[in-house]
Design a protein around this motif. Structure first.
Motif, PDB file in Angstrom:
ATOM      1  N   VAL A   1      42.009  40.378  44.474  1.00  0.00           N
ATOM      2  CA  VAL A   1      41.497  39.628  45.556  1.00  0.00           C
ATOM      3  C   VAL A   1      40.690  38.700  45.185  1.00  0.00           C
ATOM      4  O   VAL A   1      40.103  38.670  44.178  1.00  0.00           O
ATOM      5  N   PRO A   2      41.184  37.426  45.517  1.00  0.00           N
ATOM      6  CA  PRO A   2      40.281  36.191  45.103  1.00  0.00           C
ATOM      7  C   PRO A   2      38.651  36.025  45.188  1.00  0.00           C
ATOM      8  O   PRO A   2      38.430  36.865  46.033  1.00  0.00           O
ATOM      9  N   LEU A   3      38.156  35.312  44.578  1.00  0.00           N
ATOM     10  CA  LEU A   3      36.717  35.113  44.483  1.00  0.00           C
ATOM     11  C   LEU A   3      36.143  35.079  45.823  1.00  0.00           C
ATOM     12  O   LEU A   3      35.028  35.903  46.148  1.00  0.00           O
ATOM     13  N   ALA A   4      36.517  34.122  46.611  1.00  0.00           N
ATOM     14  CA  ALA A   4      35.872  33.879  47.875  1.00  0.00           C
ATOM     15  C   ALA A   4      35.985  35.025  48.855  1.00  0.00           C
ATOM     16  O   ALA A   4      34.931  35.458  49.378  1.00  0.00           O
ATOM     17  N   ASP A   5      37.231  35.821  48.686  1.00  0.00           N
ATOM     18  CA  ASP A   5      37.290  37.005  49.442  1.00  0.00           C
ATOM     19  C   ASP A   5      36.248  37.872  49.036  1.00  0.00           C
ATOM     20  O   ASP A   5      35.814  38.887  49.772  1.00  0.00           O
ATOM     21  N   ARG A   6      36.164  38.485  47.673  1.00  0.00           N
ATOM     22  CA  ARG A   6      35.561  39.549  47.315  1.00  0.00           C
ATOM     23  C   ARG A   6      33.864  38.983  47.496  1.00  0.00           C
ATOM     24  O   ARG A   6      33.273  40.076  47.995  1.00  0.00           O
TER      25      ARG A   6
ATOM     26  N   PHE B   1      29.635  33.550  38.841  1.00  0.00           N
ATOM     27  CA  PHE B   1      29.652  33.133  37.638  1.00  0.00           C
ATOM     28  C   PHE B   1      30.740  33.022  36.831  1.00  0.00           C
ATOM     29  O   PHE B   1      31.644  33.905  37.163  1.00  0.00           O
ATOM     30  N   SER B   2      30.943  32.033  35.831  1.00  0.00           N
ATOM     31  CA  SER B   2      32.353  31.760  35.229  1.00  0.00           C
ATOM     32  C   SER B   2      32.221  32.336  33.942  1.00  0.00           C
ATOM     33  O   SER B   2      33.213  32.577  33.175  1.00  0.00           O
ATOM     34  N   GLU B   3      31.206  32.905  33.235  1.00  0.00           N
ATOM     35  CA  GLU B   3      31.102  33.043  31.702  1.00  0.00           C
ATOM     36  C   GLU B   3      31.616  34.674  31.653  1.00  0.00           C
ATOM     37  O   GLU B   3      31.839  35.260  32.809  1.00  0.00           O
ATOM     38  N   ASP B   4      31.954  35.102  30.551  1.00  0.00           N
ATOM     39  CA  ASP B   4      32.321  36.254  30.392  1.00  0.00           C
ATOM     40  C   ASP B   4      31.243  37.427  30.604  1.00  0.00           C
ATOM     41  O   ASP B   4      31.649  38.540  31.191  1.00  0.00           O
ATOM     42  N   THR B   5      29.728  36.981  30.430  1.00  0.00           N
ATOM     43  CA  THR B   5      28.639  37.686  30.829  1.00  0.00           C
ATOM     44  C   THR B   5      27.718  37.070  31.624  1.00  0.00           C
ATOM     45  O   THR B   5      27.577  35.639  31.599  1.00  0.00           O
ATOM     46  N   PRO B   6      27.092  37.544  32.512  1.00  0.00           N
ATOM     47  CA  PRO B   6      26.149  36.871  33.547  1.00  0.00           C
ATOM     48  C   PRO B   6      24.705  36.596  32.640  1.00  0.00           C
ATOM     49  O   PRO B   6      23.908  36.432  33.328  1.00  0.00           O
TER      50      PRO B   6
ATOM     51  N   SER C   1      37.259  34.695  34.775  1.00  0.00           N
ATOM     52  CA  SER C   1      36.550  35.606  33.731  1.00  0.00           C
ATOM     53  C   SER C   1      37.314  36.974  34.276  1.00  0.00           C
ATOM     54  O   SER C   1      37.099  37.773  33.239  1.00  0.00           O
ATOM     55  N   VAL C   2      37.536  37.191  35.504  1.00  0.00           N
ATOM     56  CA  VAL C   2      38.282  38.420  35.812  1.00  0.00           C
ATOM     57  C   VAL C   2      39.544  38.784  34.978  1.00  0.00           C
ATOM     58  O   VAL C   2      39.715  39.922  34.435  1.00  0.00           O
ATOM     59  N   SER C   3      40.175  37.656  34.889  1.00  0.00           N
ATOM     60  CA  SER C   3      41.612  37.709  34.154  1.00  0.00           C
ATOM     61  C   SER C   3      41.478  37.965  32.614  1.00  0.00           C
ATOM     62  O   SER C   3      41.991  38.521  32.222  1.00  0.00           O
ATOM     63  N   ARG C   4      40.407  37.163  32.328  1.00  0.00           N
ATOM     64  CA  ARG C   4      39.981  37.460  30.772  1.00  0.00           C
ATOM     65  C   ARG C   4      39.526  38.655  30.584  1.00  0.00           C
ATOM     66  O   ARG C   4      39.986  39.363  29.353  1.00  0.00           O
ATOM     67  N   LEU C   5      38.836  39.497  31.318  1.00  0.00           N
ATOM     68  CA  LEU C   5      38.432  40.625  31.126  1.00  0.00           C
ATOM     69  C   LEU C   5      39.281  42.054  31.458  1.00  0.00           C
ATOM     70  O   LEU C   5      39.329  42.924  30.878  1.00  0.00           O
ATOM     71  N   LYS C   6      40.323  41.611  32.546  1.00  0.00           N
ATOM     72  CA  LYS C   6      40.961  42.703  33.052  1.00  0.00           C
ATOM     73  C   LYS C   6      42.491  42.469  32.989  1.00  0.00           C
ATOM     74  O   LYS C   6      43.331  43.711  32.960  1.00  0.00           O
TER      75      LYS C   6
END
Length: 480
Positions: free
Chosen positions: A391-396, A412-417, A379-384
């Motif tokens: 930084v990957p999700l687990a580290d963030r 969360f995996s959707e575009d919005t929570p 979802s970060v890739s889709r937005l940004k």
């Protein structure tokens, strides 16, 4: 966990009083007269017990306590008078010539109880408290709750009459029950049995579901408002008519002495209700206080300072840090029923910087717990864009979980929570930046439940995009 202003509360305690006496000494030999240890007494201590301990507990919290009880004209009653007077407890004694005030003498050596000696007379006619006694003790006071402390010593032979008298004045009644039949307490607002007392009435309860089901049946059968069932190492369960049960987890404690733990529970419960708290929050406070009390020797009270300290150390059933979004909604509901306000925010948090830290600290200050929902990598890739996240999700999530301001981190995996916000149902939804409330994902579900939606400013000069531009040799101007 919020601690109420107990000084605003006034509570009347009625029931059986007793004097708890402790004789301390050393022992190093066995008596030549019998196979028993010889204790060389080195110290003596007297403490109020029973209903008097409940009143003392209320006074220790800072509440205004009144005590209605029958006592004898004897030395034990005189000692109770002095102790309670020193604690600021207002007494409404019903003195009886032929009555011996109950006293219990415990002989201890190295904090171990060697023997207990009870001094008491069986009940006689004329001892029990009446509705008129209760009305006289209430007078025109500001009493906001009545506690009936039933130790089966004769003071509360007819509790239903006292309950009706208090309810007629609009004052809720809490009962610490000792009888094998709850019908005697018909109409009471709250009963506080321990597990053994409850199962003696309801039958064995092998699991929480059975306990709740049987508790609901007892509420209906005896016209009771709620049951607060103390369950030892399993904590406390609150069952109120027409509401979901609340399970309050016990906090890990070294148990030194359980004497008077039930008195502590009902004192804090009544004090919190009289101070304006709801039953769920009052029960959570009582559970904390019981954990403090069992770490002390003998009948013991709990001070506001100790309660604040215990509240600061209290942890919910779902451990702090990165957690499963499917487990978190139940934990949040339980916290909310106990009076806590849960704040939620969301974002990518790709490169954590001082702006993020300041924002999360502001968000946490709005409530008691902070939930941070984090976009997964897709979802970060889709937005940004495809180059993000850095930084990957687990580290963030691990870095966010390490911040003192953050209680839980969920992905969360959707575009919005929006769906996650609806499931968790926070009291306050927070977003950082230049947004209008109606632009914030999830605002509808929060507002529809009476919650708040807040927009907080980001600290100027910090952003992940700006940091990446500078690292890649782009513009060095801060972009907020």
């Amino acid at each position: 966990m919020r601690i109420p202003e107990f000084s605003q509360a006034e509570v009347l305690v009625a029931g059986d009083v007793m004097l708890d006496r402790y004789w301390h000494g050393s022992t190093g030999r066995i008596s030549p007269e019998a196979p028993v240890p010889v204790v060389r007494i080195g110290g003596r201590e007297d403490r109020p017990g029973g209903a008097a301990n409940v009143a003392l507990g209320l006074s220790a919290l800072g509440a205004r306590a009144r005590l209605l009880a029958p006592v004898g004209r004897d030395e034990a009653a005189d000692v109770l008078d002095r102790l309670l007077d020193a604690a600021g407890v207002t007494r409404h004694w019903r003195r009886h010539e032929g009555m011996a005030t109950t006293s219990k003498l415990r002989v201890l050596s190295q904090h171990q109880q060697m023997i207990r000696l009870d001094f008491e007379d069986p009940p006689e006619p004329g001892w029990p408290l009446t509705a008129d006694d209760l009305a006289a003790a209430l007078g025109d006071s500001g009493v906001a709750a009545v506690v009936l402390s039933d130790y089966a010593k004769g003071a509360l032979a007819e509790p239903a009459a006292l309950i009706a008298a208090a309810q007629a004045r609009g004052v809720p009644v809490l009962v610490d029950p000792k009888r094998p039949d709850f019908e005697a307490y018909r109409g009471a607002s709250v009963l506080t049995p321990n597990r053994g007392e409850f199962e003696r009435v309801a039958g064995p309860c092998p699991d929480a579901e059975t306990l709740v089901r049987r508790a609901q049946a007892l509420l209906s059968a005896h016209d009771l408002g709620a049951l607060v069932i103390t369950r030892g190492e399993e904590g406390m369960t609150v069952v109120a008519r027409g509401e979901d049960a609340i399970h309050v987890a016990a906090q890990a404690r070294d148990v030194f002495d359980v004497t008077g733990a039930g008195d502590t529970v009902i004192a804090v419960l009544a004090g919190a209700l009289a101070a304006g708290e709801d039953l769920g929050h009052a029960a959570a406070l009582a559970n904390l206080a019981a954990g403090v009390a069992v770490g002390k020797l003998g009948t013991a009270t709990v001070s506001p300072t100790e309660l604040h300290r215990a509240a600061a150390a209290w942890q919910p059933t779902v451990e702090r840090g990165v957690t499963d979004p499917e487990r978190l909604p139940t934990a949040v509901r339980n916290l909310q029923r106990q009076g806590e306000r849960v704040v939620m925010t969301n974002g990518c948090f790709d490169l954590l910087h001082p702006g993020h830290v300041a924002y999360l600290e502001q968000a946490r200050a709005l409530g008691d717990r902070l939930v941070v929902a984090v976009n997964d990598d897709a979802s970060v890739s889709r937005l940004k864009g495809e180059s993000r996240p850095v930084v990957p999700l687990a580290d963030r999530m691990a870095v966010l979980a390490g911040l003192a301001s953050v209680d839980w981190v969920v992905p969360f995996s959707e575009d919005t929570p929006a769906a996650l916000i609806e499931a968790i149902a926070p009291d306050i939804l927070v977003k950082g930046g230049d947004y209008r409330v109606e632009q914030i994902a999830g605002h509808e579900s929060v507002l529809s439940r009476g919650g708040e939606v807040r927009v907080l400013p980001f600290r100027a000069g910090y952003s992940t995009t700006g940091i990446l531009k500078r690292l890649r040799g782009g513009s060095t101007a801060p972009d907020g």
